[in-house]
Design an enzyme around this catalytic site. Sequence first.
Site, short mmCIF file in Angstrom:
data_model
loop_
_atom_site.label_atom_id
_atom_site.label_comp_id
_atom_site.label_asym_id
_atom_site.label_seq_id
_atom_site.Cartn_x
_atom_site.Cartn_y
_atom_site.Cartn_z
CB THR A 43 -1.10 0.02 1.32
OG1 THR A 43 -1.84 -1.26 1.30
CG2 THR A 43 -1.83 1.08 1.10
CB CYS A 44 3.82 2.25 2.04
SG CYS A 44 3.23 2.08 3.56
CB THR A 45 4.91 0.22 -3.00
OG1 THR A 45 5.77 -0.23 -2.18
CG2 THR A 45 5.30 0.42 -4.72
#
Length: 149
Positions: A43-45
């Site tokens: 999700t952060c990517t």
Amino acid sequence: MLKAGDKLPTFSGLNQEGETVKSSDFKGKKLVVFFYPQANTPTCTVEACNLSDNYSELEKAGYKLLGISADSVKKQKNFHTKYSFPYDVIADENREIIQKFGVWQEKKTFGKTYMGIVRTTFIFDEDGICVRVIDKVKSKEAAAQILEN
């Protein structure tokens, strides 16, 4: 947690190159500070890449970007290099900046409670005043959320 109307906290941290980045570096500029739980996680990517893919639009709107997580400089360097981000990512291992913004909070996942970074985006005007807080960040639409008024 910081809210609209609050002043940009004074901070300094190391970017992916191990160079010091300070809040004062953004004086007179519109600034987006986005906090993400962990570099190189799915999700952060997606969020970081969405901001990268839409960087020219954000720049045209006058924004400078700064990503922050509690990862090490080495992890941030790997993340930054792997995806060629056009903005700095800050390693805040001791969570000093994270605490100043108030994004280190209790979280729940699969019934387990723990402390961690709550994915949040803060938007500051040229005077260093927070004009908006996005606390329900949609990783695939992060740039669009910033650009909407």
